[in-house]
Design a protein around this motif. Structure first.
Motif, mmCIF file in Angstrom:
data_model
loop_
_atom_site.group_PDB
_atom_site.id
_atom_site.type_symbol
_atom_site.label_atom_id
_atom_site.label_comp_id
_atom_site.label_asym_id
_atom_site.label_seq_id
_atom_site.Cartn_x
_atom_site.Cartn_y
_atom_site.Cartn_z
ATOM 1 N N SER A 190 0.828 -1.213 0.000
ATOM 2 C CA SER A 190 0.000 0.000 0.000
ATOM 3 C C SER A 190 0.860 1.260 0.000
ATOM 4 C CB SER A 190 -0.934 0.005 1.215
ATOM 5 O OG SER A 190 -0.195 0.161 2.421
ATOM 6 N N GLU A 191 2.145 1.138 0.292
ATOM 7 C CA GLU A 191 3.048 2.287 0.208
ATOM 8 C C GLU A 191 3.477 2.460 -1.240
ATOM 9 O OE1 GLU A 191 4.906 2.164 4.714
ATOM 10 O OE2 GLU A 191 6.247 2.295 2.993
ATOM 11 N N ILE A 192 3.107 3.575 -1.813
ATOM 12 C CA ILE A 192 3.246 3.780 -3.262
ATOM 13 C C ILE A 192 4.356 4.797 -3.536
ATOM 14 C CG2 ILE A 192 2.029 4.370 -5.391
ATOM 15 C CD1 ILE A 192 0.806 2.017 -3.906
ATOM 16 N N PRO A 193 5.291 4.472 -4.428
ATOM 17 C CA PRO A 193 6.306 5.465 -4.790
ATOM 18 C C PRO A 193 5.712 6.590 -5.625
ATOM 19 C CG PRO A 193 6.542 3.511 -6.165
ATOM 20 C CD PRO A 193 5.485 3.199 -5.134
ATOM 21 N N LEU A 194 6.405 7.706 -5.677
ATOM 22 C CA LEU A 194 5.995 8.806 -6.556
ATOM 23 C C LEU A 194 6.553 8.626 -7.963
ATOM 24 C CD1 LEU A 194 6.568 11.944 -4.273
ATOM 25 C CD2 LEU A 194 4.411 10.780 -4.764
ATOM 26 N N MET A 195 7.747 8.031 -8.053
ATOM 27 C CA MET A 195 8.437 7.957 -9.332
ATOM 28 C C MET A 195 9.099 6.588 -9.487
ATOM 29 S SD MET A 195 10.407 11.651 -9.057
ATOM 30 C CE MET A 195 11.170 11.622 -10.686
ATOM 31 N N ALA A 196 9.128 6.103 -10.726
ATOM 32 C CA ALA A 196 9.900 4.917 -11.102
ATOM 33 C C ALA A 196 10.840 5.330 -12.224
ATOM 34 C CB ALA A 196 8.978 3.792 -11.550
ATOM 35 N N ILE A 197 12.135 5.098 -12.039
ATOM 36 C CA ILE A 197 13.116 5.614 -13.001
ATOM 37 C C ILE A 197 13.994 4.483 -13.502
ATOM 38 C CG2 ILE A 197 15.000 7.256 -13.366
ATOM 39 C CD1 ILE A 197 13.004 7.732 -10.243
ATOM 40 N N GLU A 198 14.127 4.377 -14.802
ATOM 41 C CA GLU A 198 15.067 3.449 -15.426
ATOM 42 C C GLU A 198 16.183 4.272 -16.050
ATOM 43 O OE1 GLU A 198 16.650 -0.223 -16.849
ATOM 44 O OE2 GLU A 198 15.264 0.325 -15.239
ATOM 45 N N GLU A 199 17.410 3.967 -15.657
ATOM 46 C CA GLU A 199 18.569 4.712 -16.157
ATOM 47 C C GLU A 199 19.250 3.925 -17.260
ATOM 48 O OE1 GLU A 199 23.177 5.629 -15.033
ATOM 49 O OE2 GLU A 199 21.868 4.726 -13.525
ATOM 50 N N THR A 200 19.765 4.633 -18.267
ATOM 51 C CA THR A 200 20.565 3.962 -19.281
ATOM 52 C C THR A 200 21.814 4.778 -19.598
ATOM 53 O OG1 THR A 200 20.606 2.987 -21.491
ATOM 54 C CG2 THR A 200 19.304 4.995 -21.227
ATOM 55 N N LYS A 201 22.910 4.045 -19.793
ATOM 56 C CA LYS A 201 24.138 4.653 -20.314
ATOM 57 C C LYS A 201 24.348 4.218 -21.763
ATOM 58 C CE LYS A 201 26.859 2.835 -17.192
ATOM 59 N NZ LYS A 201 26.029 2.175 -16.190
ATOM 60 N N THR A 202 23.618 3.175 -22.178
ATOM 61 C CA THR A 202 23.821 2.587 -23.499
ATOM 62 C C THR A 202 23.175 3.446 -24.571
ATOM 63 O OG1 THR A 202 23.626 0.454 -22.389
ATOM 64 C CG2 THR A 202 23.594 0.439 -24.784
ATOM 65 N N ASN A 203 23.817 3.497 -25.731
ATOM 66 C CA ASN A 203 23.174 4.145 -26.870
ATOM 67 C C ASN A 203 22.940 3.123 -27.967
ATOM 68 O OD1 ASN A 203 25.557 3.890 -28.512
ATOM 69 N ND2 ASN A 203 26.387 5.703 -27.519
ATOM 70 N N GLU A 204 22.216 3.522 -29.011
ATOM 71 C CA GLU A 204 21.811 2.558 -30.032
ATOM 72 C C GLU A 204 22.976 2.046 -30.862
ATOM 73 O OE1 GLU A 204 19.048 4.163 -32.790
ATOM 74 O OE2 GLU A 204 20.244 5.911 -33.264
ATOM 75 N N GLU A 205 24.081 2.795 -30.928
ATOM 76 C CA GLU A 205 25.234 2.307 -31.675
ATOM 77 C C GLU A 205 25.835 1.081 -30.988
ATOM 78 O OE1 GLU A 205 26.096 3.342 -34.560
ATOM 79 O OE2 GLU A 205 24.699 5.020 -34.629
ATOM 80 N N GLU A 206 25.761 1.051 -29.659
ATOM 81 C CA GLU A 206 26.341 -0.055 -28.913
ATOM 82 C C GLU A 206 25.403 -1.240 -28.809
ATOM 83 O OE1 GLU A 206 26.978 1.984 -25.324
ATOM 84 O OE2 GLU A 206 28.785 2.992 -25.971
ATOM 85 N N SER A 207 24.103 -0.999 -28.774
ATOM 86 C CA SER A 207 23.143 -2.078 -28.545
ATOM 87 C C SER A 207 21.854 -1.776 -29.284
ATOM 88 C CB SER A 207 22.881 -2.226 -27.041
ATOM 89 O OG SER A 207 22.088 -3.332 -26.780
ATOM 90 N N ARG A 208 21.916 -1.895 -30.601
ATOM 91 C CA ARG A 208 20.834 -1.428 -31.461
ATOM 92 C C ARG A 208 19.491 -2.086 -31.171
ATOM 93 N NH1 ARG A 208 20.958 -1.782 -38.109
ATOM 94 N NH2 ARG A 208 18.765 -1.294 -38.451
ATOM 95 N N ASN A 209 19.494 -3.408 -30.917
ATOM 96 C CA ASN A 209 18.239 -4.145 -30.849
ATOM 97 C C ASN A 209 17.680 -4.324 -29.452
ATOM 98 O OD1 ASN A 209 18.096 -4.624 -33.653
ATOM 99 N ND2 ASN A 209 19.546 -6.308 -33.467
ATOM 100 N N THR A 210 18.443 -3.991 -28.418
ATOM 101 C CA THR A 210 17.991 -4.335 -27.075
ATOM 102 C C THR A 210 17.813 -3.166 -26.126
ATOM 103 O OG1 THR A 210 20.274 -4.718 -26.354
ATOM 104 C CG2 THR A 210 19.073 -6.614 -27.229
#
Length: 472
Positions: free
Chosen positions: A105-125
């Motif tokens: 019942s305790e609800i967060p305000l925000m959910a954050i996914e961080e990425t350092k990868t760019n599409e040149e390094e990992s185009r499909n995933t």
């Protein structure tokens, strides 16, 4: 009769729950987004640091963010968590007490996914895998704001048009209501407005390489068929092909959000009945249950999605290696490589502050074996390769620290030729009251007692003394 004085409401705290090693640059981006979206103010950025809280030699399994002040929160704390299955990188709560891991019942305000990868390094995933994380998160928290954060430190700007795979995935994220931090999405991207628009966009994308199963969407009146391989080409008939898993989960999420209520059937998947029947805790099968998708030709197993989304991390070696990392950074010893418990991709930092994505193999064609963290002390002109392990796998750690010739020869010696290299292990777990082996720099037991080797580098011993004492 005296009037009762109105009790002043005590201010809340911000609790940032992190699935990986929290970074000051990322914390600042998250707090700025929080202030913008939740009407808070008065951010002061003055050399942001993340301080481990250690009292009388006992780590409190908590960190304090220094250098940022928010008007409507007394302090900002960080704790390390893990998901019961797939998890976003950060959850932000604002409340007086520490979030309770067993209280949905305790609800967060925000959910954050961080990425350092760019599409040149990992185009499909790199986009599809993030979408599947948000799909799973939304099953537990229906109305929480979701964010995709591109780390300032690793951001790369490009004026060329992104790959269609990136546009398609980003459009689905926007369709799901995900907000972007640190990336301009105004030029190439926009949410899909209908199932038909999404299906048409996918049909015009470049087809898969010869020999691979093309991910295609075919719409019928009563069903939509999504074709794509889920099985790993080496270990056949399982569910382990990351590009296919991410892309199919992403497509299913977009279709459901856009209102499709009919059947979603996954074709040409390459998965066996035996595998799905014996692996009911597979993350993709959770997604299938959540999105009501089925695998062609198979009887879908009765899958029970975990009842809780997250818990505090109490088992992984990263509890100790992250503590060592943040304690050293707080006291002026820098990190030039990290991959705590192999939970996120690491970059090697050169003497020119350039970030290099390390290859899987060294120049001899051998596997490039890597520590959990590499620390650099310029005062002493030393570099420390540190392998994180649990007490139960201490012997493995002692063996592994002898396998770092590749990174030392090709990266550390190349960019820091005047630094002397030491190899150490840091350990988490158990109930011991002393350093368990001469190669162990830091031992953190289950009760939070911190033990530093008497032979450890002097500035690391000094760092832990400064933070609240330590035991040898």
């Amino acid at each position: 009769m005296k009037k009762k004085r109105k009790r002043e409401k005590k201010p809340d705290y911000i609790w940032l729950l992190a699935e990986e090693r929290p970074k000051p640059t990322v914390v600042l981006q998250i707090i700025k987004a929080y202030c913008e979206d939740f009407g808070d103010s008065e951010i002061h950025n003055n050399n942001i640091k993340i301080k481990p809280i250690i009292k009388n030699g006992v780590f409190q399994f908590k960190y304090r963010v220094k250098g940022i002040k928010v008007a409507n929160a007394k302090k900002i704390y960080i704790k390390i968590i893990r998901g019961y299955s797939s998890s976003v990188d950060y959850l932000l709560f604002k409340q007086r007490h520490q979030p309770c891991e067993s209280d949905p019942s305790e609800i967060p305000l925000m959910a954050i996914e961080e990425t350092k990868t760019n599409e040149e390094e990992s185009r499909n995933t790199y986009v599809p895998q993030r979408v599947s994380k948000f799909v799973y998160f939304r099953h537990f928290y229906k109305d929480v704001k979701m964010y995709m954060l591109y780390n300032d430190e690793f951001r790369q700007t490009s004026s060329k048009k992104p790959y269609d795979t990136t546009i398609f995935g980003t459009n689905i994220l926007l369709t799901l209501g995900v907000k972007f931090i640190g990336r301009d999405i105004s030029r190439w991207f926009s949410p899909f407005s209908s199932v038909e628009e999404a299906v048409e966009f996918k049909s015009k994308m470049k087809k898969a390489h010869k020999g691979d199963v093309a991910i295609e969407i075919t719409k019928f009146e009563d069903r939509i068929e999504v074709s794509g391989r889920l099985s790993n080409p080496v270990k056949k008939q399982n569910i382990a092909h990351d590009p296919g898993i991410g892309s199919i989960a992403m497509i299913g999420a977009g279709l459901r959000f856009l209102g499709w209520q009919g059947e979603i059937l996954i074709k040409n998947h390459g998965v066996s009945q035996e595998y799905v029947s014996n692996n009911k805790s597979n993350k993709f099968l959770y997604i299938c249950k959540i999105l009501d998708m089925s695998l062609d030709g198979l009887v879908m197993p009765s899958v029970e999605v975990p009842k809780l989304y997250w818990c505090y991390e109490k088992k992984s070696e990263k509890v100790a290696s992250i503590l060592l990392h943040l304690a050293c950074e707080y006291c002026g010893i820098s990190c030039i490589y990290e991959n705590h418990a192999r939970c996120e991709r690491g970059f090697f930092r050169t003497n020119d502050d350039e970030l290099i994505a390390l290859p899987k193999e060294d120049s001899n064609g051998d596997k490039l074996l890597l520590p959990d963290v590499v620390l650099k002390d310029d005062d002493e002109m030393e570099v420390y390769d540190v392998e994180g392990k649990k007490l139960s796998t201490l012997k493995d750690g002692i063996k592994e620290v002898e396998t770092y010739d590749g990174i030392e020869r090709e990266y550390i010696n190349k960019y820091y030729p005047n630094h002397q290299i030491q190899r150490w292990v840091c350990i988490f777990g158990g109930k011991r009251a002393k350093i368990p082996h001469e190669k162990v720099m830091l031992y953190l037991n289950n009760d939070g007692n911190v033990y530093i080797n008497a032979s450890a580098p002097k500035n690391i011993k000094s760092a832990f003394k400064k933070l609240g004492g330590y035991f040898e």
